[in-house]
Design a protein around this motif. Structure first.
Motif, mmCIF file in Angstrom:
data_model
loop_
_atom_site.group_PDB
_atom_site.id
_atom_site.type_symbol
_atom_site.label_atom_id
_atom_site.label_comp_id
_atom_site.label_asym_id
_atom_site.label_seq_id
_atom_site.Cartn_x
_atom_site.Cartn_y
_atom_site.Cartn_z
ATOM 1 N N GLY A 52 0.798 -1.223 0.000
ATOM 2 C CA GLY A 52 0.000 0.000 0.000
ATOM 3 C C GLY A 52 0.829 1.271 0.000
ATOM 4 N N LYS A 53 2.076 1.191 -0.417
ATOM 5 C CA LYS A 53 2.930 2.383 -0.404
ATOM 6 C C LYS A 53 2.443 3.422 -1.409
ATOM 7 N N SER A 54 2.137 2.991 -2.625
ATOM 8 C CA SER A 54 1.670 3.937 -3.637
ATOM 9 C C SER A 54 0.315 4.518 -3.262
ATOM 10 N N THR A 55 -0.543 3.713 -2.655
ATOM 11 C CA THR A 55 -1.847 4.221 -2.219
ATOM 12 C C THR A 55 -1.680 5.265 -1.129
ATOM 13 N N LEU A 56 -0.723 5.054 -0.244
ATOM 14 C CA LEU A 56 -0.496 6.015 0.836
ATOM 15 C C LEU A 56 0.036 7.331 0.300
ATOM 16 N N ILE A 57 1.011 7.289 -0.593
ATOM 17 C CA ILE A 57 1.572 8.539 -1.105
ATOM 18 C C ILE A 57 0.547 9.291 -1.946
ATOM 19 N N ALA A 58 -0.358 8.552 -2.595
ATOM 20 C CA ALA A 58 -1.436 9.215 -3.343
ATOM 21 C C ALA A 58 -2.468 9.820 -2.400
ATOM 22 N N ALA A 59 -2.641 9.234 -1.214
ATOM 23 C CA ALA A 59 -3.645 9.732 -0.266
ATOM 24 C C ALA A 59 -3.182 10.982 0.458
ATOM 25 N N MET A 75 -1.681 -5.751 6.729
ATOM 26 C CA MET A 75 -2.294 -6.521 7.802
ATOM 27 C C MET A 75 -3.424 -7.415 7.312
ATOM 28 N N ALA A 76 -3.746 -7.346 6.032
ATOM 29 C CA ALA A 76 -4.804 -8.193 5.469
ATOM 30 C C ALA A 76 -4.342 -8.758 4.135
ATOM 31 N N PRO A 77 -3.349 -9.641 4.137
ATOM 32 C CA PRO A 77 -2.839 -10.201 2.869
ATOM 33 C C PRO A 77 -3.891 -11.071 2.184
ATOM 34 N N ASN A 95 -1.005 -1.115 7.716
ATOM 35 C CA ASN A 95 -1.939 -0.644 6.692
ATOM 36 C C ASN A 95 -3.045 -1.683 6.446
ATOM 37 N N LYS A 96 -4.082 -1.221 5.743
ATOM 38 C CA LYS A 96 -5.231 -2.030 5.321
ATOM 39 C C LYS A 96 -6.017 -2.577 6.522
ATOM 40 N N LEU A 97 -6.082 -1.797 7.589
ATOM 41 C CA LEU A 97 -6.851 -2.226 8.751
ATOM 42 C C LEU A 97 -8.358 -2.098 8.522
ATOM 43 N N ASP A 98 -8.758 -1.431 7.440
ATOM 44 C CA ASP A 98 -10.190 -1.367 7.126
ATOM 45 C C ASP A 98 -10.721 -2.733 6.690
ATOM 46 N N MET A 99 -9.811 -3.638 6.279
ATOM 47 C CA MET A 99 -10.224 -4.976 5.867
ATOM 48 C C MET A 99 -10.201 -5.971 7.031
ATOM 49 N N GLU A 159 -1.627 2.937 13.068
ATOM 50 C CA GLU A 159 -2.633 2.085 12.434
ATOM 51 C C GLU A 159 -3.420 2.936 11.448
ATOM 52 N N ILE A 160 -3.358 2.566 10.171
ATOM 53 C CA ILE A 160 -3.992 3.384 9.139
ATOM 54 C C ILE A 160 -4.704 2.496 8.128
ATOM 55 N N SER A 161 -5.442 3.170 7.277
ATOM 56 C CA SER A 161 -5.978 2.590 6.047
ATOM 57 C C SER A 161 -5.744 3.615 4.946
ATOM 58 N N ALA A 162 -4.771 3.357 4.085
ATOM 59 C CA ALA A 162 -4.450 4.319 3.035
ATOM 60 C C ALA A 162 -5.600 4.492 2.056
ATOM 61 N N LEU A 163 -6.422 3.453 1.883
ATOM 62 C CA LEU A 163 -7.533 3.532 0.937
ATOM 63 C C LEU A 163 -8.619 4.469 1.439
ATOM 64 N N THR A 164 -9.013 4.323 2.710
ATOM 65 C CA THR A 164 -10.060 5.177 3.287
ATOM 66 C C THR A 164 -9.484 6.402 3.981
ATOM 67 N N ARG A 165 -8.154 6.512 4.057
ATOM 68 C CA ARG A 165 -7.439 7.615 4.708
ATOM 69 C C ARG A 165 -7.683 7.659 6.215
ATOM 70 N N GLU A 166 -8.106 6.575 6.768
ATOM 71 C CA GLU A 166 -8.282 6.506 8.213
ATOM 72 C C GLU A 166 -6.918 6.451 8.897
ATOM 73 N N GLY A 167 -6.673 7.332 9.843
ATOM 74 C CA GLY A 167 -5.419 7.380 10.571
ATOM 75 C C GLY A 167 -4.291 8.082 9.841
ATOM 76 N N CYS A 168 -4.511 8.576 8.628
ATOM 77 C CA CYS A 168 -3.441 9.233 7.876
ATOM 78 C C CYS A 168 -3.118 10.621 8.427
#
Length: 366
Positions: free
Chosen positions: A171-178, A247-249, A284-288, A313-322
């Motif tokens: 999720g590195k690219s998703t985080l930098i985009a977020a 965290m959710a492979p 990352n990916k704790l939303d899953m 603890e973050i979710s780069a997709l939902t931007r939770e914790g960013c």
């Protein structure tokens, strides 16, 4: 644009122009004397840092760069013109070293920084230079001196404050985009990122820092697995590393703790200084992950990894914790970039019981 971060080039400065042997010949001037001018110097080769460039692709297909030679001297006291200089514009963060010996010549760390790569040869002397009171008709002249020539290795290491580190699909690219305006390629397969991406994270009107995203590491990178250690050099100038963990492979048999330990092992094999840099753990990916299992899974992960540093603890997709992560990163980077507080010199400090000088409107001065 193709990303190129390592090239080898040849630079050659210009040769100095030859001096001229000439004598003044005019009607009614029987003893004109020597009037041969000196040759002009050869052109230099310069390197200038340009913040608008982010790759060395211009030097991949243009390997040789030569400056012009200086003009030869002429009669009638005419000196040769200097050769035209060559200026090579390079990205900020370029390291220039000798390709044969490996000796580091310079690092371009600030925009507009200018260094000389090859010095042009000096021009030769004409016979006018040798004229003295006792040597009135000299016939000496000298050729121009040759310019310097070098084979140089250019290596680009991006300038960033924060580096993202982790396995592919962490999720590195998703985080930098977020958190920034960077728009890297994002897909659901490994090794989507094939070259480093930079993103500027804005915290306030005049508060920002730079994040670097590099292709993911896998176990065995030191032996060339995946993309190997090819792009880890771009993390060597960062202030802090963010170790992203999925965290959710997709595969339930994959152990995130084993993956995290493998990344740390590869980092240590590559460079001890990079391994010793401050690292923050970002889960990352704790939303899953189901909400009721999230705390227990995070606690178990940290315990098995034996991690003692900061954990986010973050979710780069939902931007939770960013947002808390970005704030903490800016405060950390700003503290490192702040100028040191100078302690006053006790030799010039006034004692507390020193007498107060009288004011300008004191009646004693009237």
């Amino acid at each position: 644009m193709k990303f190129v971060d390592e090239v080898t080039i040849d630079v050659a400065a210009g040769q100095g122009g030859a001096g001229c042997c000439s004598f003044r010949r005019e009607k009614f001037i029987p003893f004109g004397g020597p009037d041969g001018g000196n040759g002009g110097r050869g052109g230099h080769v310069y390197a200038v840092a340009d913040r608008n460039l982010n790759t060395l692709v211009d030097f991949r297909y243009t390997r040789r760069h030569e400056a012009r030679n200086g003009e030869a001297g002429r009669g009638s006291d005419q000196f040769g013109a200097a050769g035209e200089d060559v200026t090579l514009r390079m990205p900020v963060g370029t390291i220039i070293s000798d390709a044969e010996t490996g000796e580091r010549i310079a690092e371009l760390l600030t925009d507009g920084e200018r260094i000389i790569l090859a010095k042009g040869g000096d021009g030769g002397f004409g016979n006018l230079h040798y004229k003295t009171s006792t040597n009135r008709a000299p016939r000496q002249k000298t050729p121009g001196w040759p310019g310097e020539a070098h084979a140089l290795k250019l290596e680009l290491r991006v300038l960033a404050d924060v580096g993202l580190l982790g396995m592919p699909n962490a999720g590195k690219s998703t985080l930098i985009a977020a958190i920034s305006n960077a728009r890297p390629k994002i897909a659901d397969y490994p090794f989507t990122t094939l070259h480093p991406n930079l993103g500027v994270v804005r915290v306030g009107p005049s508060q920002s820092f730079v994040v670097a995203d590099v292709p993911g590491l896998i176990e065995g990178a030191s032996e060339g697995a995946g993309l190997g250690h090819l792009f880890l050099r771009h993390l060597q100038r960062t202030r802090v590393l963010l170790h992203l963990v999925d965290m959710a492979p997709f595969d339930d048999e994959v152990d995130p703790v084993a993956q995290a330990k493998a990344i740390v092992g590869e980092l240590k094999k590559y460079d001890k200084d990079l391994y010793d840099k401050p690292r923050w753990l970002v889960l990352n990916k704790l939303d899953m992950v189901p909400a009721e299992e999230r705390a227990a899974r995070v606690k178990d992960f940290v315990k098995r990894l034996r991690w003692k540093g900061p954990v986010y603890e973050i979710s780069a997709l939902t931007r939770e914790g960013c947002e808390p992560l970005v704030r903490a990163l800016y405060q950390y980077v700003a503290a490192l970039n702040a100028p040191p507080i100078e302690e006053p010199d006790v030799r010039f400090a006034e004692p507390e019981d020193a007498p107060v000088p009288p004011a300008a409107d004191d009646p004693r001065f009237r």
